[in-house]
Design a protein around this motif. Sequence first.
Motif, PDB file in Angstrom:
ATOM      1  N   PHE A 524      -4.368   5.053   9.182  1.00  0.00           N
ATOM      2  CA  PHE A 524      -3.706   5.509   7.962  1.00  0.00           C
ATOM      3  C   PHE A 524      -4.702   6.277   7.083  1.00  0.00           C
ATOM      4  O   PHE A 524      -5.906   5.970   7.045  1.00  0.00           O
ATOM      5  N   TYR A 525      -4.186   7.246   6.350  1.00  0.00           N
ATOM      6  CA  TYR A 525      -4.989   8.016   5.404  1.00  0.00           C
ATOM      7  C   TYR A 525      -4.729   7.552   3.974  1.00  0.00           C
ATOM      8  O   TYR A 525      -5.631   7.583   3.129  1.00  0.00           O
ATOM      9  N   GLU A 526      -3.479   7.089   3.731  1.00  0.00           N
ATOM     10  CA  GLU A 526      -3.069   6.780   2.361  1.00  0.00           C
ATOM     11  C   GLU A 526      -2.245   5.495   2.337  1.00  0.00           C
ATOM     12  O   GLU A 526      -1.547   5.167   3.293  1.00  0.00           O
ATOM     13  N   LEU A 527      -2.330   4.788   1.204  1.00  0.00           N
ATOM     14  CA  LEU A 527      -1.551   3.584   0.961  1.00  0.00           C
ATOM     15  C   LEU A 527      -0.768   3.778  -0.331  1.00  0.00           C
ATOM     16  O   LEU A 527      -1.365   4.088  -1.371  1.00  0.00           O
ATOM     17  N   LYS A 528       0.567   3.636  -0.259  1.00  0.00           N
ATOM     18  CA  LYS A 528       1.394   3.825  -1.449  1.00  0.00           C
ATOM     19  C   LYS A 528       1.830   2.464  -1.985  1.00  0.00           C
ATOM     20  O   LYS A 528       2.394   1.646  -1.245  1.00  0.00           O
ATOM     21  N   ILE A 529       1.554   2.224  -3.282  1.00  0.00           N
ATOM     22  CA  ILE A 529       2.005   0.995  -3.920  1.00  0.00           C
ATOM     23  C   ILE A 529       3.479   1.157  -4.260  1.00  0.00           C
ATOM     24  O   ILE A 529       3.864   2.116  -4.937  1.00  0.00           O
ATOM     25  N   ASP A 530       4.298   0.213  -3.805  1.00  0.00           N
ATOM     26  CA  ASP A 530       5.741   0.321  -4.017  1.00  0.00           C
ATOM     27  C   ASP A 530       6.071   0.325  -5.507  1.00  0.00           C
ATOM     28  O   ASP A 530       5.449  -0.367  -6.320  1.00  0.00           O
ATOM     29  N   GLN A 531       7.102   1.100  -5.857  1.00  0.00           N
ATOM     30  CA  GLN A 531       7.453   1.304  -7.256  1.00  0.00           C
ATOM     31  C   GLN A 531       7.916   0.027  -7.956  1.00  0.00           C
ATOM     32  O   GLN A 531       7.795  -0.094  -9.181  1.00  0.00           O
ATOM     33  N   ARG A 532       8.424  -0.967  -7.224  1.00  0.00           N
ATOM     34  CA  ARG A 532       8.883  -2.185  -7.879  1.00  0.00           C
ATOM     35  C   ARG A 532       7.719  -2.958  -8.498  1.00  0.00           C
ATOM     36  O   ARG A 532       7.904  -3.640  -9.501  1.00  0.00           O
ATOM     37  N   PHE A 533       6.540  -2.843  -7.908  1.00  0.00           N
ATOM     38  CA  PHE A 533       5.361  -3.492  -8.504  1.00  0.00           C
ATOM     39  C   PHE A 533       4.901  -2.732  -9.746  1.00  0.00           C
ATOM     40  O   PHE A 533       4.507  -3.323 -10.748  1.00  0.00           O
ATOM     41  N   VAL A 534       4.970  -1.394  -9.679  1.00  0.00           N
ATOM     42  CA  VAL A 534       4.514  -0.575 -10.796  1.00  0.00           C
ATOM     43  C   VAL A 534       5.432  -0.745 -11.999  1.00  0.00           C
ATOM     44  O   VAL A 534       4.980  -0.891 -13.145  1.00  0.00           O
ATOM     45  N   ARG A 535       6.728  -0.745 -11.752  1.00  0.00           N
ATOM     46  CA  ARG A 535       7.678  -0.833 -12.862  1.00  0.00           C
ATOM     47  C   ARG A 535       7.623  -2.173 -13.583  1.00  0.00           C
ATOM     48  O   ARG A 535       7.998  -2.265 -14.749  1.00  0.00           O
ATOM     49  N   SER A 536       7.193  -3.222 -12.885  1.00  0.00           N
ATOM     50  CA  SER A 536       7.165  -4.551 -13.505  1.00  0.00           C
ATOM     51  C   SER A 536       5.746  -5.032 -13.769  1.00  0.00           C
ATOM     52  O   SER A 536       5.478  -6.228 -13.803  1.00  0.00           O
ATOM     53  N   LEU A 537       4.831  -4.084 -13.972  1.00  0.00           N
ATOM     54  CA  LEU A 537       3.435  -4.456 -14.234  1.00  0.00           C
ATOM     55  C   LEU A 537       3.300  -5.372 -15.446  1.00  0.00           C
ATOM     56  O   LEU A 537       2.500  -6.313 -15.446  1.00  0.00           O
ATOM     57  N   PHE A 538       4.122  -5.102 -16.496  1.00  0.00           N
ATOM     58  CA  PHE A 538       4.011  -5.867 -17.733  1.00  0.00           C
ATOM     59  C   PHE A 538       5.163  -6.855 -17.906  1.00  0.00           C
ATOM     60  O   PHE A 538       5.324  -7.426 -18.977  1.00  0.00           O
ATOM     61  N   VAL A 539       5.951  -7.002 -16.833  1.00  0.00           N
ATOM     62  CA  VAL A 539       7.070  -7.961 -16.859  1.00  0.00           C
ATOM     63  C   VAL A 539       6.667  -9.254 -16.173  1.00  0.00           C
ATOM     64  O   VAL A 539       6.922 -10.352 -16.678  1.00  0.00           O
ATOM     65  N   ASP A 540       6.027  -9.129 -15.033  1.00  0.00           N
ATOM     66  CA  ASP A 540       5.599 -10.292 -14.256  1.00  0.00           C
ATOM     67  C   ASP A 540       4.121 -10.133 -13.913  1.00  0.00           C
ATOM     68  O   ASP A 540       3.721  -9.175 -13.241  1.00  0.00           O
ATOM     69  N   ARG A 541       3.303 -11.037 -14.404  1.00  0.00           N
ATOM     70  CA  ARG A 541       1.864 -10.945 -14.180  1.00  0.00           C
ATOM     71  C   ARG A 541       1.523 -10.923 -12.697  1.00  0.00           C
ATOM     72  O   ARG A 541       0.529 -10.311 -12.283  1.00  0.00           O
ATOM     73  N   LYS A 542       2.347 -11.616 -11.871  1.00  0.00           N
ATOM     74  CA  LYS A 542       2.085 -11.647 -10.430  1.00  0.00           C
ATOM     75  C   LYS A 542       2.099 -10.236  -9.854  1.00  0.00           C
ATOM     76  O   LYS A 542       1.288  -9.906  -8.979  1.00  0.00           O
TER      77      LYS A 542
END
Length: 618
Positions: A524-542
């Motif tokens: 692999f050349y790149e790893l994409k962080i799924d948007q569900r983690f990004v959108r809830s960065l400040f909603v769920d600390r996990k």
Amino acid sequence: MAYGMTALSLASCLLAFVLLVALVSIRRKNTAIANLLKRKSDQLEVSEEELRLLATTFDSHEPILITDKDLTIRRVNPAFTRATGFERLDLVGTKASMFSLEDRYLPWHEIHHALEEDGQFSGEVMCRKKNGQCIPMYQRLTAVTDRHRGTTHYVAVYSDITEQKRTQEKINKLAFFDSLTGLPNRRKILDSLDRELAHAQRYETAGALFFMDIDNFKDINDTLGHDHGDCLLVELGRRLTDNVRKSDTVSRLGGDEFLILLPGDTSNEEDTIEHASRICEKILALSEVPYIIAGQKHYVSLSIGITIFPSNASSPLELLKQADTALYKAKGGGKNSACFFHPEMQRVAENRLAMERDLREALQRDEFMLRFQPQVDGGGVIRGAEALIRWTRPGIGAVAPEQFIPVAEDCGLIVPIGNWVLQESCEQMSKWLQQGLALDHVSVNVSPRQFRDADFVARVARVLSETQLPARHLMLELTESVVVENLDDAKSKMDALNALGVRSSMDDFGTGYSSLSYLSELPFYELKIDQRFVRSLFVDRKNSVIATTIIAMAKSLHLRVLAEGVESEEQLEFLRRHDCTNYQGYYFSQPVSACELERLMAQAGNEYHHGPPNLSVM
């Protein structure tokens, strides 16, 4: 004297006449007697001939039995004693029903009634022999009447149909039973379902139909071979049969699809649902018991769709369709799960079928279009773009990709659609490079089905050649499910793509298996962080911990990391603080047309530092 002689002569003549008449009469009587005697003699000869014929017929090879009007046996022929094993003295004086187990359709009293009405009856009976064995016979009963048309006797002629029945059973088995598992096949179960549905409608009872298949059965066939897959099907059929009642019917519809029919034996639909739920739990629990295949343990799970009848449908095919709809819904909920059908599911299924039809036509009518979402670096400069397919459905309007992509996946259309996206994306990227746009790459999503195609790498190479696009400008986005299905195949194809110069990105990382082992094995050349983690960065600390962990892991594996779904300044600043250097999301731009992307590229790259630009999104 003369007078006396005359009188004497007359008397003599008269006496002679009388004697003559008497002689004539006697002769006629003798003739009549002779004729009568001859007729009687002829009749006796005929009777003797008929008796000989009757005796010959009675002694024929077919079993014959004669009873009186009360069905008490009076005569049997030798063929009958040979067929049944009874001696003549065992039978004479007994009732005819002592060795016959009634007609297969009618009881004795109805057979007797038919004899009284029509004077004859024929049908199949099961005859019990002296040793207790029962054999199938075809029986022809005829009533014998006197001159007053009163019944005096019954004559029964039998034919052994054992071989015919065996042949018929073989034919029925071939026609109505699955050759592999021995279970009823589609034709048989539909016939049974038709009867059960009619019974439920007539007596207002409720039954249930299960439609199930094996999760990932194709993988078992592909890895172990079809012969081992067949062994699994046979064992599953046995387990299903062992976990239902004798009154229930387990059948194999075909492939890895099985049906279970629970007949309607209660008028309370809730009781039927409760019973079906219990059966369902027992079947789902089978996944905990391993199957021994090729000397190894394998755990197999099922997905189950259930419908209740007759309230939900009026025909067997409609019931089958409903159970299949429920099965599809169950598969959407994950492995080893079940789902009950309800009318709303039917509406969704009909809409899905209509969408599938329109998707096929959309390919032919060129109704699809591409939109491109910019991918920017830490300085806000557009470095690449992800190609995203869009569809405007005639008469309905724009259809969200999350609605039509799963349908295309299921029906197999995702392969030609994916190939179209690949071709169009490469053509557009080639045009941008010719225009002098400083784009590093275009990212194209690859579906699991598309990637599994043996010709996939060759197709990519062919498209690059046709569009004259340098391979380094193409980024293929693969989901985790694509690579873990067959790791060896995935590695072989990715190595081949890497040799061409095509780069690969792990899309939606963190939502699936997330195994570090394949990240280290695959190029692999790149790893994409799924948007569900990004959108809830400040909603769920996990989720914030997961996001930062993915960034750190990607850095340690020397992989470029990109966060998708960035929609706010706060999210961007958080990701920057944790060394994420590439971003994608609505904060920068919605997916836009190729022309709109060119306009964005013409803007100063630092405009993104001050928030998202005003865009007219097509």
